[in-house]
Motif scaffolding. Structure first.
Motif, mmCIF file in Angstrom:
data_model
loop_
_atom_site.group_PDB
_atom_site.id
_atom_site.type_symbol
_atom_site.label_atom_id
_atom_site.label_comp_id
_atom_site.label_asym_id
_atom_site.label_seq_id
_atom_site.Cartn_x
_atom_site.Cartn_y
_atom_site.Cartn_z
ATOM 1 N N SER A 12 39.272 3.736 -26.311
ATOM 2 C CA SER A 12 40.188 3.215 -25.282
ATOM 3 C C SER A 12 39.585 2.021 -24.560
ATOM 4 O O SER A 12 40.268 1.033 -24.275
ATOM 5 C CB SER A 12 40.554 4.319 -24.292
ATOM 6 N N ASN A 13 38.279 2.076 -24.262
ATOM 7 C CA ASN A 13 37.651 0.939 -23.561
ATOM 8 C C ASN A 13 37.570 -0.289 -24.449
ATOM 9 O O ASN A 13 37.810 -1.409 -23.998
ATOM 10 C CB ASN A 13 36.249 1.334 -23.063
ATOM 11 N N TRP A 14 37.258 -0.069 -25.735
ATOM 12 C CA TRP A 14 37.190 -1.219 -26.650
ATOM 13 C C TRP A 14 38.567 -1.872 -26.756
ATOM 14 O O TRP A 14 38.686 -3.104 -26.697
ATOM 15 C CB TRP A 14 36.702 -0.777 -28.035
ATOM 16 N N LEU A 15 39.600 -1.059 -26.909
ATOM 17 C CA LEU A 15 40.953 -1.615 -27.047
ATOM 18 C C LEU A 15 41.371 -2.362 -25.781
ATOM 19 O O LEU A 15 41.882 -3.479 -25.845
ATOM 20 C CB LEU A 15 41.945 -0.494 -27.356
ATOM 21 N N CYS A 16 41.142 -1.737 -24.629
ATOM 22 C CA CYS A 16 41.567 -2.379 -23.372
ATOM 23 C C CYS A 16 40.772 -3.655 -23.100
ATOM 24 O O CYS A 16 41.294 -4.603 -22.504
ATOM 25 C CB CYS A 16 41.403 -1.405 -22.204
ATOM 26 N N ASP A 17 39.516 -3.698 -23.533
ATOM 27 C CA ASP A 17 38.671 -4.859 -23.226
ATOM 28 C C ASP A 17 38.783 -5.977 -24.260
ATOM 29 O O ASP A 17 38.430 -7.122 -23.972
ATOM 30 C CB ASP A 17 37.191 -4.430 -23.138
ATOM 31 N N ASN A 18 39.226 -5.648 -25.478
ATOM 32 C CA ASN A 18 39.163 -6.644 -26.547
ATOM 33 C C ASN A 18 40.502 -7.074 -27.143
ATOM 34 O O ASN A 18 40.595 -8.144 -27.729
ATOM 35 C CB ASN A 18 38.293 -6.110 -27.703
ATOM 36 N N ILE A 19 41.501 -6.248 -27.038
ATOM 37 C CA ILE A 19 42.759 -6.555 -27.718
ATOM 38 C C ILE A 19 43.723 -7.236 -26.762
ATOM 39 O O ILE A 19 43.907 -6.788 -25.626
ATOM 40 C CB ILE A 19 43.392 -5.256 -28.269
ATOM 41 N N THR A 20 44.323 -8.295 -27.251
ATOM 42 C CA THR A 20 45.319 -8.990 -26.432
ATOM 43 C C THR A 20 46.598 -9.172 -27.244
ATOM 44 O O THR A 20 46.607 -8.969 -28.466
ATOM 45 C CB THR A 20 44.818 -10.378 -25.987
ATOM 46 N N VAL A 21 47.647 -9.556 -26.561
ATOM 47 C CA VAL A 21 48.946 -9.754 -27.217
ATOM 48 C C VAL A 21 48.787 -10.770 -28.348
ATOM 49 O O VAL A 21 48.167 -11.822 -28.166
ATOM 50 C CB VAL A 21 49.990 -10.261 -26.197
ATOM 51 N N GLY A 22 49.314 -10.416 -29.523
ATOM 52 C CA GLY A 22 49.231 -11.328 -30.665
ATOM 53 C C GLY A 22 48.137 -10.955 -31.643
ATOM 54 O O GLY A 22 48.134 -11.425 -32.777
ATOM 55 N N ASP A 23 47.192 -10.095 -31.222
ATOM 56 C CA ASP A 23 46.140 -9.653 -32.143
ATOM 57 C C ASP A 23 46.729 -8.723 -33.198
ATOM 58 O O ASP A 23 47.748 -8.058 -32.963
ATOM 59 C CB ASP A 23 45.037 -8.903 -31.386
ATOM 60 N N THR A 24 46.078 -8.684 -34.351
ATOM 61 C CA THR A 24 46.508 -7.785 -35.419
ATOM 62 C C THR A 24 45.414 -6.746 -35.643
ATOM 63 O O THR A 24 44.240 -7.085 -35.719
ATOM 64 C CB THR A 24 46.727 -8.567 -36.733
ATOM 65 N N ILE A 25 45.809 -5.489 -35.712
ATOM 66 C CA ILE A 25 44.843 -4.407 -35.961
ATOM 67 C C ILE A 25 45.200 -3.731 -37.275
ATOM 68 O O ILE A 25 46.367 -3.390 -37.497
ATOM 69 C CB ILE A 25 44.882 -3.344 -34.845
ATOM 70 N N GLU A 26 44.203 -3.569 -38.125
ATOM 71 C CA GLU A 26 44.441 -2.841 -39.374
ATOM 72 C C GLU A 26 44.179 -1.363 -39.112
ATOM 73 O O GLU A 26 43.119 -0.998 -38.597
ATOM 74 C CB GLU A 26 43.483 -3.344 -40.460
ATOM 75 N N VAL A 27 45.148 -0.510 -39.400
ATOM 76 C CA VAL A 27 45.007 0.915 -39.090
ATOM 77 C C VAL A 27 45.264 1.759 -40.335
ATOM 78 O O VAL A 27 45.869 1.291 -41.309
ATOM 79 C CB VAL A 27 46.000 1.360 -37.986
ATOM 80 N N LEU A 28 44.775 2.988 -40.280
ATOM 81 C CA LEU A 28 45.060 3.937 -41.352
ATOM 82 C C LEU A 28 46.524 4.354 -41.265
ATOM 83 O O LEU A 28 47.113 4.332 -40.175
ATOM 84 C CB LEU A 28 44.194 5.185 -41.196
ATOM 85 N N PRO A 29 47.123 4.743 -42.382
ATOM 86 C CA PRO A 29 48.502 5.250 -42.298
ATOM 87 C C PRO A 29 48.523 6.578 -41.553
ATOM 88 O O PRO A 29 47.479 7.230 -41.415
ATOM 89 C CB PRO A 29 48.906 5.440 -43.771
ATOM 90 N N PRO A 30 49.700 6.999 -41.047
ATOM 91 C CA PRO A 30 49.777 8.294 -40.368
ATOM 92 C C PRO A 30 49.298 9.411 -41.297
ATOM 93 O O PRO A 30 49.548 9.374 -42.497
ATOM 94 C CB PRO A 30 51.272 8.444 -40.062
ATOM 95 N N SER A 31 48.599 10.382 -40.723
ATOM 96 C CA SER A 31 48.145 11.510 -41.538
ATOM 97 C C SER A 31 48.103 12.754 -40.650
ATOM 98 O O SER A 31 48.401 12.683 -39.461
ATOM 99 C CB SER A 31 46.749 11.231 -42.117
#
Ligand code: FES
Length: 276
Positions: A12-31
């Motif tokens: 949560s801290n990494w996301l709140c501190d590093n991600i901004t609008v327009g960034d793209t995150i590669e994620v695993l599919p739902p499981s």
């Protein structure tokens, strides 16, 4: 994605501190298995705090793709801490007759007790024994709701818990992400692994986990925490026997259904078949 900053939380801290609008995150599919088998069924959903995250997905899926009724009981510290408050209001208005949202605020009613919840389920949802219950929140909350549902006569097969545990290690530390490849002392089982439409026939050294073996073989196996906590490596044991160092996130019914965690599973039998 729902993110609530937590003191000391790696993600949560990494996301709140590093991600901004327009960034793209590669994620695993739902499981995982915290999902309804039938979107047309009736649902009694229970969430506390950020436990609303997977519950919200179920709410939206059932309302948009199913026909069943949804009763959501959502517990929070106070009114200000209700995540999705406005979205839930809009959904309840848009799906009047199918979605009922009940808020339980600790600031007004205190922490829910088994007796309160048991009475709540009996009086507010007299037909709830036929509903499928999904529960997500802190462990004490889930225990209270599970006991209340049992007391109200809801069959165990209709009660599903999302067991969440925080990682003990830093997931951003490369040492924690690496997999072991130095495990082959000659003692190995044979395993067939079906993944993404391909069947892999592999030697499975007994000291290695399934994730270790698949990564070493160059197979793009899903995994994340490697601690048996996230469920992203869940697979089904079709044939054979494995031993798992940690599998607390799996319910007894999951284990009965043959679910295993690839990051924890080591072979016991000589010949195994596993499906992702
Ligand atoms: S990778 Fe998280 S449970 Fe296996």
């Amino acid at each position: 994605m729902t993110v609530k900053r937590t003191v000391g939380g790696y993600g949560s801290n990494w996301l709140c501190d590093n991600i901004t609008v327009g960034d793209t995150i590669e994620v695993l599919p739902p499981s995982g298995v915290f999902t309804p088998a039938d979107l047309d069924a009736d649902f009694l959903l229970w969430a506390a705090g950020s436990g609303i995250t997977p519950i919200m997905s179920i709410v939206k899926s059932v309302l948009s793709a199913g026909t069943g009724r949804v009763v959501l009981c959502y517990a929070n510290r106070d009114e200000r801490s209700v995540i999705f408050a406005e979205e839930l209001r809009d959904l309840a208005a848009g799906y009047a007759g199918r979605l009922t949202v009940l808020h339980w605020l600790e600031s007004i009613r205190g922490l829910p007790t088994p007796a309160q919840m048991s009475g709540f389920t009996r009086t507010v949802f007299p037909g709830s024994a036929g509903f499928d219950s999904f529960i997500c929140g802190p462990a004490p909350f889930m225990a209270v709701i599970k006991d209340a549902l049992t007391e109200a006569g809801v069959p165990p097969a209709r009660v599903h818990l999302e067991v969440f545990r925080s990682l003990s290690g830093d997931p951003f530390d490369d040492d924690n992400l690496s997999v072991t490849t130095d495990f082959d002392d000659g003692d190995a089982a044979a395993v067939r692994v079906d993944l993404d439409g391909t069947s892999h026939q592999l030697r499975w050294p007994r000291r290695a986990t399934l994730v270790d073996v698949l990564v070493a073989a160059g197979v793009d196996v899903p995994y994340s925490c490697k601690e048996g906590q996230c469920g992203s490596c869940a697979a089904r044991l079709v044939h054979g026997e494995v031993d798992m160092a940690s599998c607390e996130i799996l319910e007894p019914e999951d284990l009965t259904d043959g679910l295993i965690l690839g990051c924890q599973a080591r072979p016991v039998s000589d010949d195994l078949h596993i499906e992702f």
